[in-house]
Design an enzyme around this catalytic site. Structure first.
Site, mmCIF file in Angstrom:
data_model
loop_
_atom_site.group_PDB
_atom_site.id
_atom_site.type_symbol
_atom_site.label_atom_id
_atom_site.label_comp_id
_atom_site.label_asym_id
_atom_site.label_seq_id
_atom_site.Cartn_x
_atom_site.Cartn_y
_atom_site.Cartn_z
ATOM 1 N N GLY A 106 18.141 -7.502 14.614
ATOM 2 C CA GLY A 106 17.936 -8.942 14.575
ATOM 3 C C GLY A 106 17.279 -9.425 15.856
ATOM 4 N N GLN A 147 15.053 -15.356 22.272
ATOM 5 C CA GLN A 147 14.937 -14.116 23.054
ATOM 6 C C GLN A 147 13.509 -13.800 23.469
ATOM 7 O OE1 GLN A 147 17.427 -12.006 19.929
ATOM 8 N NE2 GLN A 147 17.874 -10.781 21.723
ATOM 9 N N CYS A 196 22.839 -6.088 21.899
ATOM 10 C CA CYS A 196 21.809 -7.128 21.867
ATOM 11 C C CYS A 196 20.570 -6.619 22.585
ATOM 12 C CB CYS A 196 22.347 -8.385 22.554
ATOM 13 S SG CYS A 196 21.173 -9.743 22.617
ATOM 14 N N LEU A 197 19.391 -6.896 22.021
ATOM 15 C CA LEU A 197 18.143 -6.454 22.665
ATOM 16 C C LEU A 197 17.955 -7.115 24.034
ATOM 17 C CD1 LEU A 197 15.667 -6.431 19.625
ATOM 18 C CD2 LEU A 197 16.762 -4.459 20.741
ATOM 19 N N HIS A 232 25.475 -13.638 15.183
ATOM 20 C CA HIS A 232 24.985 -13.264 16.512
ATOM 21 C C HIS A 232 23.641 -13.950 16.807
ATOM 22 C CE1 HIS A 232 24.199 -10.091 19.740
ATOM 23 N NE2 HIS A 232 23.007 -10.628 19.563
ATOM 24 N N GLU A 233 22.728 -13.899 15.834
ATOM 25 C CA GLU A 233 21.396 -14.485 16.056
ATOM 26 C C GLU A 233 21.459 -16.010 16.105
ATOM 27 O OE1 GLU A 233 19.326 -12.468 17.074
ATOM 28 O OE2 GLU A 233 20.300 -10.659 16.305
ATOM 29 N N HIS A 254 22.298 -17.183 19.495
ATOM 30 C CA HIS A 254 21.140 -17.208 20.408
ATOM 31 C C HIS A 254 20.435 -18.562 20.352
ATOM 32 C CE1 HIS A 254 20.821 -13.241 22.153
ATOM 33 N NE2 HIS A 254 20.846 -12.616 20.988
HETATM 34 NI NI NI Z 1 21.169 -10.626 20.571
#
Ligand code: NI
Length: 169
Positions: free
Chosen positions: A46, A51, A92-93, A134-135, A138
């Site tokens: 995701g 981000q 998480c990226l 989660h997304e 963000h």
């Molecule tokens: Ni993330």
């Protein structure tokens, strides 16, 4: 298509609250395509626009094994959450190499526009439900490490700053 640079925690820009998207036009479609390419390249499941330093309510997701089921959610809103929750190991990226437990709703129903601007409602459980929550965090400027204890969070912050310093050498 283009790969976009991903912001890394503790970059303060990750705490920006995203604005709703007024129209799903060619710019948004290109952004969604670039975000999917960036997510696949980074081997993530995701990615939120936040981000990549674009503060608009857009997320892309693919939780399939084969990496062939891309989802684009524009202006996502939770319309229902299950009464039950569970602890799930997340990464998480924007916080590479860190994994820790976060409590999430077992299932959610989310209303969003797709990449064609069509309104749709998705009922999700399992990994997809976790990923959506989660997304969507963000987009509210929240990174998953903020659910952890201050001690853990500070340790992660220090580790990230050190890693980024070494990388930029
Ligand atoms: Ni993330």
């Amino acid at each position: 298509m283009a790969l976009l640079p991903i912001l890394c925690y503790p970059d303060p820009k990750l705490h920006t609250v995203a604005k709703p998207i007024a129209a799903v036009d060619a710019r948004i479609q290109q952004l969604a395509a670039d975000m999917l390419e960036t997510m696949y390249d980074a081997k993530g499941i995701g990615l939120a626009a936040t981000q990549i330093n674009v503060h608009e309510r857009l997320i892309v997701i693919d939780v399939s094994e084969e990496r062939d089921q891309p989802m684009v959610l524009i202006n996502p809103e939770l319309v229902w959450t299950s009464p039950t929750t569970h602890l799930n190991e997340e990464g998480c990226l924007s916080v590479p190499g860190i994994y820790d437990g976060v409590t999430r709703f077992d299932a959610v129903r989310v209303k969003a526009l797709d990449e064609k601007g069509q309104s749709r409602e998705i009922e999700a459980d399992g990994l997809l439900a976790v990923c959506i929550q989660h997304e969507m965090d963000h987009l509210m400027g929240k990174v998953f490490v903020e659910y952890l204890s201050p001690l853990k969070r500070n340790r992660i912050k220090t580790k990230m700053i050190k890693a980024q310093r070494e990388e930029s050498r």
